[in-house]
Design a protein around this motif. Structure first.
Motif, PDB file in Angstrom:
ATOM      1  N   LYS A 321       0.835  -1.208   0.000  1.00 35.65           N
ATOM      2  CA  LYS A 321       0.000   0.000   0.000  1.00 35.65           C
ATOM      3  C   LYS A 321       0.866   1.254   0.000  1.00 35.65           C
ATOM      4  O   LYS A 321       0.547   2.248  -0.612  1.00 35.65           O
ATOM      5  CB  LYS A 321      -0.915  -0.007   1.225  1.00 35.65           C
ATOM      6  N   SER A 322       1.938   1.210   0.753  1.00 33.65           N
ATOM      7  CA  SER A 322       2.918   2.290   0.813  1.00 33.65           C
ATOM      8  C   SER A 322       4.222   1.652   1.260  1.00 33.65           C
ATOM      9  O   SER A 322       4.284   0.443   1.455  1.00 33.65           O
ATOM     10  CB  SER A 322       2.464   3.383   1.793  1.00 33.65           C
ATOM     11  N   THR A 323       5.263   2.426   1.390  1.00 35.93           N
ATOM     12  CA  THR A 323       6.558   1.859   1.746  1.00 35.93           C
ATOM     13  C   THR A 323       6.457   1.056   3.039  1.00 35.93           C
ATOM     14  O   THR A 323       6.053   1.571   4.080  1.00 35.93           O
ATOM     15  CB  THR A 323       7.608   2.971   1.908  1.00 35.93           C
ATOM     16  N   ASN A 324       6.815  -0.231   2.962  1.00 32.43           N
ATOM     17  CA  ASN A 324       6.812  -1.143   4.110  1.00 32.43           C
ATOM     18  C   ASN A 324       5.436  -1.254   4.775  1.00 32.43           C
ATOM     19  O   ASN A 324       5.338  -1.513   5.979  1.00 32.43           O
ATOM     20  CB  ASN A 324       7.850  -0.717   5.150  1.00 32.43           C
ATOM     21  N   ASN A 325       4.380  -1.091   4.001  1.00 32.54           N
ATOM     22  CA  ASN A 325       3.031  -1.237   4.525  1.00 32.54           C
ATOM     23  C   ASN A 325       2.258  -2.109   3.546  1.00 32.54           C
ATOM     24  O   ASN A 325       2.037  -1.715   2.400  1.00 32.54           O
ATOM     25  CB  ASN A 325       2.369   0.144   4.674  1.00 32.54           C
ATOM     26  N   ASP A 445       3.529  -5.420   9.696  1.00 32.05           N
ATOM     27  CA  ASP A 445       4.379  -4.390   9.100  1.00 32.05           C
ATOM     28  C   ASP A 445       5.508  -3.939  10.018  1.00 32.05           C
ATOM     29  O   ASP A 445       6.638  -3.761   9.587  1.00 32.05           O
ATOM     30  CB  ASP A 445       3.535  -3.174   8.708  1.00 32.05           C
ATOM     31  N   ASP A 446       5.196  -3.730  11.297  1.00 28.91           N
ATOM     32  CA  ASP A 446       6.175  -3.109  12.187  1.00 28.91           C
ATOM     33  C   ASP A 446       6.192  -3.845  13.520  1.00 28.91           C
ATOM     34  O   ASP A 446       5.294  -3.670  14.345  1.00 28.91           O
ATOM     35  CB  ASP A 446       5.815  -1.638  12.409  1.00 28.91           C
ATOM     36  N   PRO A 447       7.206  -4.667  13.780  1.00 27.59           N
ATOM     37  CA  PRO A 447       7.264  -5.445  15.034  1.00 27.59           C
ATOM     38  C   PRO A 447       7.362  -4.571  16.277  1.00 27.59           C
ATOM     39  O   PRO A 447       7.125  -5.052  17.384  1.00 27.59           O
ATOM     40  CB  PRO A 447       8.503  -6.324  14.859  1.00 27.59           C
ATOM     41  N   ASN A 448       7.716  -3.308  16.117  1.00 27.13           N
ATOM     42  CA  ASN A 448       7.780  -2.403  17.268  1.00 27.13           C
ATOM     43  C   ASN A 448       6.419  -1.777  17.593  1.00 27.13           C
ATOM     44  O   ASN A 448       6.264  -1.139  18.633  1.00 27.13           O
ATOM     45  CB  ASN A 448       8.803  -1.289  17.005  1.00 27.13           C
ATOM     46  N   ASP A 449       5.458  -1.982  16.702  1.00 26.07           N
ATOM     47  CA  ASP A 449       4.114  -1.460  16.905  1.00 26.07           C
ATOM     48  C   ASP A 449       3.275  -2.552  17.560  1.00 26.07           C
ATOM     49  O   ASP A 449       2.594  -3.318  16.896  1.00 26.07           O
ATOM     50  CB  ASP A 449       3.515  -1.040  15.559  1.00 26.07           C
TER      51      ASP A 449
END
Length: 632
Positions: A321-325, A445-449
């Motif tokens: 959808k977008s960069t790294n998403n 997408d983001d393991p820190n989220d």
């Protein structure tokens, strides 16, 4: 196998045992049966009357007892429920109403048959019947106690025919219910035969009664949790005459170890064998609810085999959808293959098959449940489906067990990997297959989220099906509804887990807990040392125990009850992630309902359709926290 009569409703009619929780017109219906009450004093009548209680039990376990476990940290709502998680607090939830009806139908029959037999049976056969009735009644009331607490209904009077007093709610304190439950189950333990003495698989045995009592005592111990302080059920163990909470755990351990050591039960060599429909009668089963392929007796099919089945006729395309998403979209699962003459043709995977189940897309496994398993744990591959093979006949197993058409590894895949497999299939290579990764099912997408990482992507139809609930005993077609595999309610593995839990509660040290779990780990791993990955790095807590229950017994009719008695339900659900897609769509999920309802969620909403039928009902007689609108 115990034969459960198709004549159940004739039996109920002859005994004037109509469900007092159905419509009142039905309650007043005249019996059309030629049978009279005297029939149930005959040998055949007694047997059929007891079988009718088993039939009510089967009604409970054909689906409704499975749905109770939806509200846990192990499952997410899938596409067929339109991402609606509101059944958590819904007073009109159908499965709760059905469960209440069938449970109390069984109790009513048991009460009536108990009076026919009497307190002092003159034959061993009648003594066993009475023990079965009381054992089943204990289970019915214990399920009610844990679902509705003091807001349930106690059937004090035995009725020969409809009376208006049937419709008055008779509430009792939780301690009262457990007093009756323990009396019933103790009689069952004393009088039931052992499994080896029983000719009909599926009847209650002494070992099953001990296993049930172990569950009951653990539930009682759960009310000693400080979170119950100030409530009337707090420290119920002392109210019931136990010396202490530790006394309970000591008794529970003795029961579990007796089941393990004193009978002929044994763990199967392979975990997956427990879910093989051709091995339903085995030494690991302590008690199971029976179905049969004979439609003369199998009028009410098992349905829970469908609930966790995803769409097998689709594959997933990873989309950026977008960069790294990323998200994913569906496409038909169609690949090029060769026919018998060597000519190419397009094979399209069926959505329904005997081998991969009839898709229903009701629930899907949570990201948390899948990741409780180490990849070396063989239970992981036996619980979740990853491999899809070409099926030439929706009524048979794949003819070529190496012909992969789609693979779903337990890992993320890259956009490049997904495109490579898609182009490989598009090339027409008859060996090509699709690749579907975990990040096409879950938001990764983001393991820190931590809020979003691992939440299900919106409207998931394609996911890791609950493989262990497949029912390959279906014989007619892939879209056949009827499941005929037995529903295993208690198996020996649970006794090892209970032994481990008691060791933890009694503070006997981590090594004693590990020793109790060793037989399960030896089966789950090729090398026992690989199980060390599960051992906590800094102090064992109750979540370690619950994780072990989830890996071994996840969703096997008991998950909600384990989470409730360990008081981990709200915490474990509350930390489940939500995907950004769902959040942006405004979907309320289990974690949101935990925030809204809080402690109320340890008690289920009393079914609205039952509340409106009881006489003299008021809001104070119903569980707090739920919205009954303007009914009361």
């Amino acid at each position: 196998m115990i034969v459960i009569m198709k004549k159940k409703y004739i039996i109920l009619s002859a005994l004037s045992m109509f469900s007092l929780f159905s419509c009142q017109d039905f309650l007043k219906e005249e019996s059309k049966s030629q049978m009279t009450l005297d029939y149930y004093y005959t040998d055949k009548g007694l047997n059929e009357g007891v079988a009718a209680v088993y039939s009510s039990c089967r009604e409970m376990f054909r689906g409704d007892m499975f749905e109770i476990n939806y509200f846990s940290d192990l499952s997410e709502v899938a596409a067929s429920q339109n991402n609606s998680y509101d059944h958590v607090g819904k007073v009109s939830a159908g499965f709760l109403n059905n469960l209440f009806c069938n449970m109390h139908q069984g109790i009513m029959i048991a009460n009536r048959m108990e009076r026919i037999i009497g307190d002092n049976p003159e034959t061993r056969t009648k003594e066993i019947y009475l023990a079965e009735l009381r054992g089943l009644r204990a289970m019915f009331y214990q399920i009610q106690a844990e679902l509705w607490g003091k807001y349930g209904h106690y059937q004090e009077t035995v009725y020969d025919q409809f009376e208006e007093s049937m419709l008055y709610l008779n509430q009792k304190p939780l301690s009262f219910y457990y007093e009756q439950i323990l009396k019933d189950i103790d009689y069952a333990i004393e009088k039931l035969p052992t499994q080896s003495e029983i000719k009909e698989f599926g009847r209650l045995s002494q070992g099953a009664a001990k296993a049930l009592k172990a569950r009951f005592l653990l539930a009682i111990a759960g009310y000693s949790n400080p979170e119950y302080a100030g409530q009337e059920e707090y420290n119920m163990c002392t109210q019931l005459g136990f010396a202490s909470e530790n006394d309970l755990y000591t008794q529970v351990r003795a029961l579990a170890r007796s089941v393990i050591n004193d009978y002929s039960y044994a763990l199967l060599p392979s975990y997956g064998d427990n879910f093989d429909e051709s091995k339903q009668i085995n030494k690991e089963v302590i008690w199971s609810v029976q179905w049969t392929t004979d439609k003369t007796f199998n009028t009410d099919e098992a349905g829970y085999h469908r609930f966790g089945i995803g769409r097998t006729c689709e594959t997933l395309d990873l989309k950026e959808k977008s960069t790294n998403n990323f998200t994913a979209t569906m496409r038909s699962l169609a690949v090029t293959r060769l026919d018998e003459s060597g000519s190419k043709f397009t094979f399209s995977m069926p959505c329904h098959s005997m081998y991969y189940g009839r898709e229903y897309r009701h629930i899907m496994p949570s990201f948390a449940w899948i990741n409780m398993f180490d990849n070396k744990d063989k239970r992981k591959a036996e619980t979740f489906e990853t491999l899809y093979l070409r099926i030439d006949d929706d009524k048979a197993a794949p003819s070529d067990m190496t012909d992969t058409v789609a693979y779903m590894p337990f890992r993320t895949i890259t956009l490049e990997e997904d495109e490579w497999h898609r182009k490989w299939v598009e090339s027409g290579d008859p060996h090509a297959y699709y690749l579907d990764g975990m990040n096409e099912v879950y938001d990764m997408d983001d393991p820190n989220d931590t809020r979003h990482y691992g939440g299900p992507l919106l409207h998931r139809s394609r996911y890791y099906s609950l493989k262990k609930f497949y029912d390959r005993s279906r014989t007619e077609k892939g879209k056949q509804d009827e499941g005929t595999a037995n529903g295993t309610v208690i198996r020996l593995a649970e006794m090892f887990l209970i032994d481990a839990e008691c060791a933890f509660r009694l503070k006997e040290g981590e090594q004693v807990v590990y020793n109790a779990l060793k037989p399960l780990w030896e089966r789950a791993f090729d090398n026992l040392e690989d199980a060390d990955v599960y051992k906590p790095k800094s102090g064992m807590d109750i979540h370690f125990i619950v994780d072990e229950y989830s890996r071994e017994l996840g969703m096997e009719f008991n998950t909600f009850f384990i989470l409730k008695r360990t008081r981990t339900l709200l915490e474990r659900i509350g930390r489940l992630p939500i995907s950004k897609e769902e959040e942006n769509s405004g979907i309320l999920r289990y974690a949101d309902y935990v925030k809204e309802y809080g402690e109320y969620l340890y008690i289920k909403p009393f079914p609205e359709s039952q509340a409106t039928r009881f006489k003299v009902m008021s809001r104070e007689l119903l569980p707090p926290g739920y919205d009954y609108g303007s009914l009361f």
